[in-house]
Motif scaffolding. Structure first.
Motif, PDB file in Angstrom:
ATOM      1  N   SER A 301      -4.338   8.744  -3.685  1.00  0.00           N
ATOM      2  CA  SER A 301      -5.115   8.322  -2.513  1.00  0.00           C
ATOM      3  C   SER A 301      -4.334   7.356  -1.633  1.00  0.00           C
ATOM      4  O   SER A 301      -3.438   6.643  -2.090  1.00  0.00           O
ATOM      5  N   ARG A 302      -4.721   7.323  -0.371  1.00  0.00           N
ATOM      6  CA  ARG A 302      -4.332   6.250   0.530  1.00  0.00           C
ATOM      7  C   ARG A 302      -5.454   5.211   0.575  1.00  0.00           C
ATOM      8  O   ARG A 302      -6.617   5.541   0.377  1.00  0.00           O
ATOM      9  N   LEU A 303      -5.086   3.975   0.871  1.00  0.00           N
ATOM     10  CA  LEU A 303      -6.069   2.939   1.178  1.00  0.00           C
ATOM     11  C   LEU A 303      -5.862   2.552   2.631  1.00  0.00           C
ATOM     12  O   LEU A 303      -4.745   2.191   3.036  1.00  0.00           O
ATOM     13  N   GLU A 304      -6.940   2.657   3.434  1.00  0.00           N
ATOM     14  CA  GLU A 304      -6.811   2.469   4.870  1.00  0.00           C
ATOM     15  C   GLU A 304      -7.736   1.356   5.354  1.00  0.00           C
ATOM     16  O   GLU A 304      -8.828   1.145   4.802  1.00  0.00           O
ATOM     17  N   VAL A 317      -1.914   1.240   1.618  1.00  0.00           N
ATOM     18  CA  VAL A 317      -1.343   1.780   0.379  1.00  0.00           C
ATOM     19  C   VAL A 317      -1.100   3.262   0.616  1.00  0.00           C
ATOM     20  O   VAL A 317      -2.030   4.018   0.896  1.00  0.00           O
ATOM     21  N   GLU A 318       0.137   3.675   0.520  1.00  0.00           N
ATOM     22  CA  GLU A 318       0.522   5.057   0.784  1.00  0.00           C
ATOM     23  C   GLU A 318       0.458   5.903  -0.483  1.00  0.00           C
ATOM     24  O   GLU A 318       0.368   5.388  -1.602  1.00  0.00           O
ATOM     25  N   ILE A 319       0.525   7.215  -0.296  1.00  0.00           N
ATOM     26  CA  ILE A 319       0.647   8.149  -1.418  1.00  0.00           C
ATOM     27  C   ILE A 319       2.031   7.982  -2.038  1.00  0.00           C
ATOM     28  O   ILE A 319       3.039   7.954  -1.335  1.00  0.00           O
ATOM     29  N   ILE A 320       2.063   7.844  -3.355  1.00  0.00           N
ATOM     30  CA  ILE A 320       3.325   7.697  -4.086  1.00  0.00           C
ATOM     31  C   ILE A 320       3.688   9.052  -4.686  1.00  0.00           C
ATOM     32  O   ILE A 320       2.916   9.623  -5.455  1.00  0.00           O
ATOM     33  N   LEU A 331      -2.511   5.098  -6.058  1.00  0.00           N
ATOM     34  CA  LEU A 331      -3.917   4.769  -6.255  1.00  0.00           C
ATOM     35  C   LEU A 331      -4.700   6.011  -6.662  1.00  0.00           C
ATOM     36  O   LEU A 331      -4.678   7.024  -5.967  1.00  0.00           O
ATOM     37  N   TYR A 332      -5.409   5.915  -7.785  1.00  0.00           N
ATOM     38  CA  TYR A 332      -6.230   7.023  -8.297  1.00  0.00           C
ATOM     39  C   TYR A 332      -7.568   6.432  -8.734  1.00  0.00           C
ATOM     40  O   TYR A 332      -7.686   5.888  -9.834  1.00  0.00           O
ATOM     41  N   THR A 333      -8.549   6.501  -7.873  1.00  0.00           N
ATOM     42  CA  THR A 333      -9.856   5.934  -8.183  1.00  0.00           C
ATOM     43  C   THR A 333     -10.935   6.785  -7.537  1.00  0.00           C
ATOM     44  O   THR A 333     -10.783   7.200  -6.383  1.00  0.00           O
ATOM     45  N   PRO A 334     -12.028   7.099  -8.246  1.00  0.00           N
ATOM     46  CA  PRO A 334     -13.086   7.895  -7.624  1.00  0.00           C
ATOM     47  C   PRO A 334     -13.830   7.132  -6.543  1.00  0.00           C
ATOM     48  O   PRO A 334     -14.321   7.720  -5.578  1.00  0.00           O
TER      49      PRO A 334
END
Length: 699
Positions: A301-304, A317-320, A331-334
């Motif tokens: 996921s991204r965090l925007e 937070v970008e996709i790694i 980031l991996y969160t439901p």
């Protein structure tokens, strides 16, 4: 059958009766309210409780409500002065629903909403409860009433798509506003978009941005009129919308819906979720997670962050793609916590979130200015997994931590300006001495499988008992992950004399986007080879033994087991599969038809058809192609309300093996869906599985 007759077993019963905390919030600087759920095998229900923790120096005073079974959901207001409760009373034939707002022990406002809408929504994918900043309004989500189409005799027969798995009978999730400041007889109203040409979206997950504006997700229907299943699928197209409440009107008999002007805040074609609002230096901002739409159902996921005044959007937070073996994998969160924000002295605003980090879930601290990320709970020998429940908005964060050999504990963390955290345990469950000793005998470890990165396997086993049979439990998804977190049924197998292994194979989340994308098109080969390599590695290391191997899992995990017993028919003593995918070419009745195409390695569109060529490839990648070679005694579990995988898949496999003279039995659970997680269904499934394995134990 009485509770003492061995069904469920004493160990399973005690483990499943341990409280699991679902939510926690600060009611004041030193007061925390937490809600928990546990199974009650006498009353045959899930029992809800609430506990209040008052902190005084090093002391923690705990009071609690022994039964909150009528409370569907609750929320403490940002100031801690109010408590909102969504309550259901009565049985199925005389159910009543109420929205309550409490100020201390005084009922401040209440509305009987029994005639206004259907069941409250409480899941993390569609629902949320939010107070307005002035704390005189509330929004929540419930099943909307069917429209009055008395002039249309065919209205009740017209097709309205349901929401898929876990939403049986639900079709119209609707945002409701409770405005008790108006002083009107009916203070609850459904919300909808005002624009005549508004797009076809399903509004959900509301949160106040101001007293007049609400932020919500808008799930988009595809061109074929379908809303693909959303549960466990954070890849569904969903935009973030801003709704403006009308100040000049309220609902009436002529217009029973409060129609709001709206603005879409995010770009098209993105899967957004968990909108959360915070204010910093006088500016109101929105934080949300987003994923690429389509493709694998769970990706990095991204965090925007969106400035609601300037409309400036930043990805913090970008996709790694590939972090290697030790660094932050993305980031991996439901979903984000209800209140996820901290304000550290001299450091500015931060967000805390729990995320899958290889074979654990950990607590991440994210700077909302720089995007820098800290792991507050790095791996230790205890192998704790952590879940964030909420914050005090300053330096305090409430979490649950657990491990496969340690039941859930409620803990309070205090983060300092150097991003260091100190933890204080608020609650540890009370266990019988016998169970405590059995759990103390278990050890949890994580093993990297050589030459198959990122594959690694979690193992829980006895410290003292040697030569135990081993149950391998590959997770479903396949783009999910097993973690070290406590799971009562899995721990029960370990306590009752099994080593239990949980392989995280290529395609699992928590290792980098690159490894998620490697699996589609290679299902039935790459995931199978990874899991078999795990089985053999544990044998080589002396953790398990050849000739003492068992299998248990469901969904895509059942797909993997079907392959393992077909491709390696002499390696396993017995197997159990639950709602398994047996044939990738059969997509009937599923709420996620896109999943089959994606995992086969074929692009999906609303008009995609399973052509003969695609079906041929899908069949060859499926367990059904190896049915002739199956010799392992098999038990099949089917949840008859499953909308994710057609129940015919498991049933056809049962009949196919039966026709071939194989040893196979099947159990069906009328009240269960894909997860088989009702109290009765879960305990019966556990009882059936452990009896099945016991028949073929030779130690």
């Amino acid at each position: 059958m009485s509770a003492d007759s061995g069904f469920p077993s004493k160990i399973y019963r005690e483990l499943t009766e341990i409280p699991s905390f679902k939510a926690a919030q600060f009611q004041g600087p030193n007061i925390i309210r937490a809600t928990a759920s546990a199974q009650d095998h006498v009353r045959k229900t899930n029992r809800k409780t609430a506990k209040t923790f008052v902190l005084s120096g090093d002391a923690v005073n705990v009071t609690g409500s022994p039964d909150e079974s009528e409370v569907v959901a609750s929320l403490v207001s940002p100031t801690g002065k109010h408590l909102a409760i969504l309550r259901e009373t009565g049985g199925s034939s005389d159910k009543k629903r109420f929205v309550e707002v409490w100020a201390g022990d005084r009922l401040h406002a209440v509305e009987d909403v029994s005639e206004k809408h259907g069941a409250f929504y409480t899941d993390e994918f569609l629902s949320s409860v939010s107070f307005s900043p002035s704390e005189d309004k509330l929004v929540y989500v419930a099943e909307g009433k069917e429209p009055d189409n008395s002039s249309d005799p065919l209205s009740k027969f017209r097709f309205v798509p349901e929401l898929g798995e876990a939403y049986g009978g639900k079709k119209r999730p609707t945002i409701f506003l409770y405005d008790w400041s108006r002083g009107v007889d009916s203070a609850v109203a459904p919300l909808a978009l005002a624009e005549a040409d508004a797009p076809m979206v399903l509004l959900a997950h509301p949160v106040f941005a101001s007293d007049e504006k609400i932020i919500a997700l808008g799930y988009e229907y595809s061109k074929d009129g379908r809303l693909l299943g959303v549960i466990y699928c954070p890849n569904r197209v969903a935009g973030v919308w801003q709704l403006s409440l009308p100040n000049d009107r309220w609902v009436s008999a002529e217009e029973p819906t409060l129609r709001c002007s709206s603005t879409r805040l995010t770009r098209p074609g993105v899967a957004c979720r968990s909108p959360r609002v915070f204010t910093h230096e006088g500016r109101t901002k929105l934080v949300f997670a987003s994923n690429p739409a389509g493709g694998p159902h769970h990706t990095c996921s991204r965090l925007e962050v969106l400035d609601l005044e300037t409309s400036k959007l930043r990805t913090i937070v970008e996709i790694i793609q590939d972090s290697g073996r030790d660094a932050f994998p993305g980031l991996y969160t439901p979903s984000l916590p209800v209140y996820p924000f901290l304000e550290l002295p001299t450091r500015g605003p931060f967000l805390v979130v729990s995320s899958v980090f290889r074979s654990r879930t950990t607590v991440l601290l994210v700077s909302l200015t720089s995007g820098s990320t800290w792991d507050l709970t790095p791996a230790t020998k205890e192998q704790w997994s952590w879940t964030v429940l909420g914050t005090d908005g300053k330096t305090g964060v409430i979490c649950v931590r657990s491990a496969l050999n340690r039941p859930p504990e409620l803990v309070l963390g205090t983060v300092d300006a150097d991003t260091e955290v100190t933890w204080k345990v608020l609650y540890t469950p009370t266990l019988s001495e016998d169970l405590r000793q059995k759990l103390d005998d278990l050890v949890v470890s994580v093993h990297a499988v050589p030459e198959r990165f990122p594959t690694e396997t979690i193992v829980v086993r006895s410290k003292t008992r040697k030569s135990q049979p081993c149950i391998t439990m590959p997770h479903g998804g396949p783009h999910s992950a097993s973690s070290t977190a406590f799971f009562a049924a899995s721990t029960a197998f370990a306590v009752e004399g099994y080593t239990v292994a949980f392989p995280n194979y290529t395609g699992s989340i928590g290792y980098g986007e690159k490894y998620i994308q490697e699996l589609p098109g290679k299902c039935g080969r790459l995931d199978i080879d990874d899991c078999m390599a795990s089985v053999r590695y544990l044998i080589e290391q002396g953790i398990s033994e050849e000739g003492k191997q068992y299998l248990l899992s469901g969904s895509h995990g059942g797909f993997i087991i079907g392959h393992l017993i077909g491709q390696f028919p002499d390696d396993f003593k017995a197997a159990v599969i639950r709602n398994p995918v047996i044939n990738l070419g059969e997509t009937s009745t599923t709420d996620i038809p896109d999943w089959y195409f994606v995992e086969i390695g074929v692009g999906f569109r609303p008009d995609s058809v399973m052509t003969p060529d695609i079906y041929s490839d899908a069949f060859a990648m499926s367990p059904v192609a190896y049915a002739d070679d199956v010799r392992t005694p098999l038990q099949v579990h089917i949840g008859l309300k499953d909308q994710r995988v057609s129940i015919d898949q498991g049933k056809k496999y049962y009949h196919l093996l039966k026709a071939k003279g194989r040893e196979v039995e099947m159990f069906c659970f009328p009240e269960d869906g894909h997860a088989i997680d009702s109290l009765e269904g879960a305990r019966a499934a556990y009882h059936a599985a452990i009896n099945h394995f016991a028949r073929f134990r030779t130690d």
